[in-house]
Write an enzyme that holds these catalytic residues in place. Sequence first.
Site, PDB file in Angstrom:
ATOM      1  N   CYS A  68     -64.540  24.790  -6.631  1.00  0.00           N
ATOM      2  CA  CYS A  68     -64.587  25.469  -5.336  1.00  0.00           C
ATOM      3  C   CYS A  68     -64.265  26.944  -5.522  1.00  0.00           C
ATOM      4  O   CYS A  68     -63.545  27.327  -6.442  1.00  0.00           O
ATOM      5  CB  CYS A  68     -63.554  24.897  -4.368  1.00  0.00           C
ATOM      6  SG  CYS A  68     -63.826  23.207  -3.876  1.00  0.00           S
ATOM      7  N   ASP A  69     -64.788  27.749  -4.597  1.00  0.00           N
ATOM      8  CA  ASP A  69     -64.384  29.146  -4.528  1.00  0.00           C
ATOM      9  C   ASP A  69     -64.616  29.637  -3.112  1.00  0.00           C
ATOM     10  O   ASP A  69     -65.567  29.215  -2.457  1.00  0.00           O
ATOM     11  CB  ASP A  69     -65.151  30.020  -5.519  1.00  0.00           C
ATOM     12  CG  ASP A  69     -64.382  31.296  -5.808  1.00  0.00           C
ATOM     13  OD1 ASP A  69     -63.538  31.278  -6.717  1.00  0.00           O
ATOM     14  OD2 ASP A  69     -64.599  32.298  -5.099  1.00  0.00           O
ATOM     15  N   SER A  70     -63.728  30.512  -2.656  1.00  0.00           N
ATOM     16  CA  SER A  70     -63.817  31.024  -1.294  1.00  0.00           C
ATOM     17  C   SER A  70     -63.893  32.539  -1.281  1.00  0.00           C
ATOM     18  O   SER A  70     -63.256  33.215  -2.103  1.00  0.00           O
ATOM     19  CB  SER A  70     -62.590  30.597  -0.475  1.00  0.00           C
ATOM     20  OG  SER A  70     -62.483  29.200  -0.390  1.00  0.00           O
TER      21      SER A  70
END
Length: 196
Positions: A68-70
Amino acid sequence: MTRLVLASASPARLATLRAAGLDPEVVVSGVDESTVTTPEPAALALELATLKAQAVAGRVPGSLVVGCDSVLGLDGAVHCKPADADEARTRWRAMRGRSGVLHTGHCVIDPEGRRIARGAATTVHFAAVTDAEIDAYVATGEPLQVAGAFTVDGLGGAFVTGIEGDHHNVVGISLPLLRELFAELEVTWTDLWARL
């Protein structure tokens, strides 16, 4: 039982998964995020999530890997973790009293190497915080550790007046989306619940 691996050093993502009954092993990807310069927030989040999942999947074959990455989108610009306190202050002065969109890319790679990736977006409304509140918040160091320079589940939660969309996505991992991705790879969410 399938070995579940989270390709992220984020304590908030790990805590969210554990609260949802999953108990992943954490393997940090080591991906240098600064080398990826995709200019569009949703695409950047998805590209980084995919790179992280791929890097870890290569090290833990036979596992179910989640990357994941935001990033925060505001005024058409990409906002990842601020480089320093000055950048965090400048960003908060631009965000206060306004709204941005938090994009989180999710990539899942199953034990057979099949990969599926998708992003989630949540609109975040920020309070009209004062300069003194910004300075105090930045002094805690929390904004320097997170995409967009804010948290909704920590000290910054008082400065978020509302969200439109999945609350978990703002924390860094969308549980409903992750369940859908697992299902597309024929992995049943409830089968991953940690046994007590």
